[in-house]
Scaffold this motif. Structure first.
Motif, PDB file in Angstrom:
ATOM      1  N   SER A 118       0.827  -1.209   0.000  1.00 44.89           N
ATOM      2  CA  SER A 118       0.000   0.000   0.000  1.00 44.89           C
ATOM      3  C   SER A 118       0.862   1.261   0.000  1.00 44.89           C
ATOM      4  CB  SER A 118      -0.920  -0.003   1.214  1.00 44.89           C
ATOM      5  OG  SER A 118      -0.175   0.076   2.402  1.00 44.89           O
ATOM      6  N   ILE A 119       2.072   1.165   0.567  1.00 48.32           N
ATOM      7  CA  ILE A 119       2.959   2.332   0.579  1.00 48.32           C
ATOM      8  C   ILE A 119       3.420   2.650  -0.842  1.00 48.32           C
ATOM      9  CG2 ILE A 119       5.196   3.174   1.384  1.00 48.32           C
ATOM     10  CD1 ILE A 119       3.215   3.121   3.595  1.00 48.32           C
ATOM     11  N   ASP A 173       1.796   1.825  -3.589  1.00 47.92           N
ATOM     12  CA  ASP A 173       0.617   2.328  -4.289  1.00 47.92           C
ATOM     13  C   ASP A 173       0.400   3.801  -3.980  1.00 47.92           C
ATOM     14  OD1 ASP A 173       0.083  -0.003  -5.506  1.00 47.92           O
ATOM     15  OD2 ASP A 173      -1.533  -0.634  -4.160  1.00 47.92           O
ATOM     16  N   ALA A 174       0.534   4.140  -2.670  1.00 50.82           N
ATOM     17  CA  ALA A 174       0.295   5.520  -2.267  1.00 50.82           C
ATOM     18  C   ALA A 174       1.231   6.461  -3.004  1.00 50.82           C
ATOM     19  CB  ALA A 174       0.487   5.661  -0.764  1.00 50.82           C
ATOM     20  N   ALA A 175       2.513   6.090  -3.065  1.00 49.94           N
ATOM     21  CA  ALA A 175       3.481   6.965  -3.713  1.00 49.94           C
ATOM     22  C   ALA A 175       3.212   7.037  -5.213  1.00 49.94           C
ATOM     23  CB  ALA A 175       4.892   6.456  -3.449  1.00 49.94           C
TER      24      ALA A 175
END
Lengths: 265, 452
Positions: free
Chosen positions: B331-332, B334-336
């Protein structure tokens, strides 16, 4: 929505923000999205609904090419953003994602301070020249994310320390900070309680003023509450697409009717 | 309950019908199996702890005495008649007097000590008394004179190492009985040593020389130290750190984040795991063949040792780094990516900082492994007797040096029992370094993990 009939008149004059034309998506041998064509308008909330595994999230991820990160995923067909094909060879997906922001199902703030969470996008895109400008962007984004009042005194504390609903609004504020034109939301409220959901929905309605918002949701009530347009996906097909009020009151396709009345899903 | 019992439900209704207050046969069996398993676990841990204590205990028992050493303080008259016959104070002429020429000065110093009525053993000449002093003594004297030629003609106080046997006498290795049979030491010398100790001339002190001196030859164990070995090991660790960390981390980031998943990367992956299982001596042969014979690098040099140990450490670092990169939630990333960071920005700004504690721990464990590795170093010539300290880096990387584990190996092969004590002492030093490195790993891990 109450203003749906009024909106209907204005819709026709509007240009389409995103036009998808015969989009096919394959995961290896699996044909996940079949022949989907859809026009998404500016300043509108468009909801994608459908049972699990119907391809709505996959299609959403096509709109900012997040599917590129999956090795076995292959996309065919055209998706135009403001008339430009985003799957053109010349398009850099990174540049595209700055224009088409995304909010994910699970709140995923960076394990950094609240300030740095918001400031990261503007920093890497070079939107500011100095700290003062950045401060302004951070405040503006947090205000529009409807979370400023809750975090203004602790901008230097980690974003991961916030509650789930606050984290999701922080993620929305982070997506807004890069000033995108389209905001994609993949089930943004599925991890939130009803109060936080209401806050986020209120926020989505406000964001409609400036952005084209596309939201994937499992909750039909939510789709009915926040969207103007609704698309119903089933088994990789776009079954029906139209005004939200029409889809929920007078669906044309029997499958849509079965789904919204709870018979399939 | 009452409802059920009154409605005649006392009859068995299924497999779980008996009273909860009585354990049935199956439950008793399972509970017995569990308590047996717990007992095995406790026994296993007890055995492990006992083994650890036995190991540490024997090393500490044998080795701790190497940090204490008998020293003799003597006033030596630097006789011009012996050192500088012409009185010209010409350094070249003074240098012609060999180490043997200095031995009479020490004997003369004992001669003056014997003027004290308390000191002196019948039948022990001053020349024999001088054998209380290590053979290193005259050499030290000569080095001092060559460094300070102006002091010739003066009386200077020196603190000499006592010879290995005298030192062993105070550590319980040598007794009057064994001295009778020993041609290197006599009971009279031991008596004299006791008198000197009484008079405060001979004293047992902390042995800094053990950490700072170079190795010494077979017949002067008291002068042997770990200085060259510590420096050589330190240089090798620098080489390993500078090569293995960047190469290992870069390789893992590429393999984990960027490389396409196909049969080529699969083969690479399998072979990295295989590399971790290759016996270390094979790396030594490789180093000998490639770095020394083919590339022409010098033998017994820290650079070659470092290169070989780098090859050994790489798989450890790559496996640890890939594991910690994998552990960062997707998810990190994806977030970036979702806010328009490029793949590289996502990795370097977000994934790598989160993986840092794991990478650091893996690196330090790899370094600790390399620090204790002996076999490959034997093959590239680091087992040689090295008396000279390597110079400062970067030239020092190419000078001959020893390494701590090889020094241990070296000393255990020598015949004088004093070297057993030295070898155990060297193991203590090695283990202290390993403990320090592990402590650093823990501290770094704690510090970086707070940012999660």
């Amino acid at each position: 929505m109450y203003d749906a009939p009024n909106l209907e008149k204005t819709v026709d004059q509007k240009e389409f923000k995103i036009t998808a034309d015969n989009v096919q998506v394959f995961y290896g041998d699996t044909h996940a999205i079949k022949d989907v064509s859809v026009q998404i308008e500016d300043n509108t909330v468009t909801a994608f609904i459908g049972p699990s595994g119907c391809g709505k999230s996959t299609f959403l991820r096509c709109l900012n090419r997040m599917n590129d990160t999956i090795d076995i995923c292959r996309v065919e067909g055209n998706i135009l953003l403001d008339g430009e094909n985003i799957y053109d060879k010349k398009v850099d997906p990174v540049q595209l994602r700055a224009k088409v922001g995304m909010v994910f199902q699970k709140p995923n703030p960076f394990p950094k301070s609240i300030y740095d969470n918001i400031a990261y996008g503007p920093r890497i895109h070079g939107l500011t020249r100095n700290k003062a400008d950045l401060d302004i962007i951070v405040e503006k984004s947090l205000r529009r994310g409807a979370i400023w009042d809750e975090v203004k005194d602790r901008l230097d504390q980690p974003g991961t320390g916030l509650s789930g609903g606050q984290q999701q609004r922080l993620c929305i504020a982070r997506a807004i900070a890069t000033e995108p034109e389209v905001l994609l939301m993949d089930e943004p409220c599925s991890a939130l309680d009803p109060i936080a959901t209401a806050q986020v929905e209120e926020l989505i309605d406000e964001l409609r003023q400036d952005y084209s918002v596309v939201i994937v949701t499992h909750s039909m009530q939510q789709a009915a509450r926040v969207s103007q347009k609704t698309a119903f996906f089933h088994l990789g097909n776009l079954v029906e697409y139209g005004e939200t009020s029409q889809i929920f009151t007078n669906p044309i396709d029997p499958r849509t009717e079965s789904y919204i009345t709870g018979r399939i899903g | 309950m009452t409802d059920l019992s009154t409605s005649g439900a006392a009859a068995p209704r299924g497999p779980h019908s008996s009273s909860l207050l009585v354990q049935d046969a199956n439950t008793r069996k399972r509970n017995a199996a569990e308590s047996r398993f717990r007992l095995y676990g406790v026994i296993a841990i007890a055995i492990a702890i006992l083994a650890l204590f036995a190991l540490l205990g024997s090393i500490l028992y044998n080795g701790s005495s190497s940090f204490r050493q008998a020293f003799v303080v003597l006033d030596v008259y630097l006789d011009p008649a012996k050192l500088d016959k012409d009185g010209t104070r010409d350094l070249e002429k003074i240098a012609k007097v060999s180490t043997f020429g200095y031995a009479p000065l020490i004997a003369a110093a004992f001669e003056t000590k014997f003027e004290d009525p308390e000191i002196g053993v019948e039948g022990l000449s001053a020349k024999n008394a001088a054998k209380l002093i290590s053979k290193e003594g005259p050499a030290e004297l000569r080095r001092y004179v060559l460094a300070n030629p102006d002091m010739i003609g003066e009386t200077v106080q020196f603190e000499f190492l006592a010879s290995g046997r005298i030192d062993g006498y105070y550590k319980g290795r040598v007794t009057m009985e064994t001295a009778k049979l020993d041609k290197n030491v006599s009971p009279e010398q031991l008596q004299l040593a006791d008198q000197l100790k009484e008079a405060g001339v001979l004293a047992i002190k902390f042995n800094t020389g053990f950490l700072t001196r170079a190795d010494a030859s077979e017949n002067r164990p008291e002068a042997a130290g770990l200085g060259v070995a510590i420096l050589g090991s330190f240089y090798m660790m620098i080489v390993v750190l500078c090569l293995a960390l960047p190469i290992g981390v870069a390789a893992s980031i590429y393999l984990e984040e960027f490389a396409p998943k196909n049969w080529i990367t699969d083969i690479i992956e399998v072979n990295i795991s295989n590399l971790a299982a290759v016996p270390s001596i094979v790396f030594g042969i490789l180093g000998l063949a490639i770095f020394i014979n083919f590339a022409g690098l010098p033998q017994s040099a820290p650079i070659v040792g470092g290169l070989v140990l780098t090859l050994m450490t790489l798989p450890t670092i790559i496996i640890a780094t890939r594991a910690s990169l994998k552990a960062v939630p997707p998810s990190i990333r994806d977030a970036a990516l979702g806010i328009g960071a490029s793949k590289m920005q996502a990795v370097f700004h977000h994934v790598l900082p989160l993986a840092a504690p794991g990478i650091l721990t893996g690196t330090i464990i790899g370094l600790a492994q390399a620090l204790g590795e002996t076999a490959p170093l034997l093959l590239i010539g680091m087992v040689a007797f090295v008396r000279d300290f390597p110079s400062a880096p970067p030239e020092g990387f190419f000078d001959p040096a020893a390494a701590l584990p090889v020094q241990v190996y070296n000393w255990t092969q020598r015949s004088d029992p004093a070297f057993v004590e030295r070898a155990s002492g060297a193991i203590i030093v090695l283990m202290v370094f390993l403990l320090i490195m592990n402590a650093i790993a823990i501290v770094l891990r704690r510090r970086f993990e707070r940012r999660w």
